[in-house]
Design an enzyme around this catalytic site. Structure first.
Site, PDB file in Angstrom:
ATOM      1  N   PRO A  38      39.259  23.571  26.663  1.00  0.00           N
ATOM      2  CG  PRO A  38      39.084  25.778  25.999  1.00  0.00           C
ATOM      3  CD  PRO A  38      38.437  24.444  25.850  1.00  0.00           C
ATOM      4  CG  LEU A  57      45.050  33.420  49.767  1.00  0.00           C
ATOM      5  CD1 LEU A  57      45.381  34.710  50.493  1.00  0.00           C
ATOM      6  CD2 LEU A  57      45.813  32.260  50.381  1.00  0.00           C
ATOM      7  CD  GLU A  58      40.779  28.417  53.767  1.00  0.00           C
ATOM      8  OE1 GLU A  58      40.379  27.325  53.343  1.00  0.00           O
ATOM      9  OE2 GLU A  58      41.289  28.571  54.884  1.00  0.00           O
TER      10      GLU A  58
END
Length: 60
Positions: free
Chosen positions: A2, A9-10
């Site tokens: 997998p 978002l940073e």
């Protein structure tokens, strides 16, 4: 094998990202039976300038 991609978002700390990788890996191994060594987690960070919702960038 997998491969999980997390887009976010940073702004998260290294400790937060490490915890995320560990918990996502655990969730995948628990639900699929895959070995931990076979699970890959990729974190893709985006800036607010490159992310928009409802026609507006989050940076605006």
């Amino acid at each position: 094998m997998p491969i999980i991609t997390v887009q976010m978002l940073e702004g998260r700390s290294d400790d937060q990202k490490q915890a995320l990788v560990e918990k996502v890996t655990d969730a995948v191994t628990d639900t699929t039976g895959a070995r931990k060594e076979a699970v890959t987690v990729v974190i893709e960070e985006m800036s607010k300038q490159n992310y928009g919702v409802a026609g507006k960038r989050l940076a605006d």
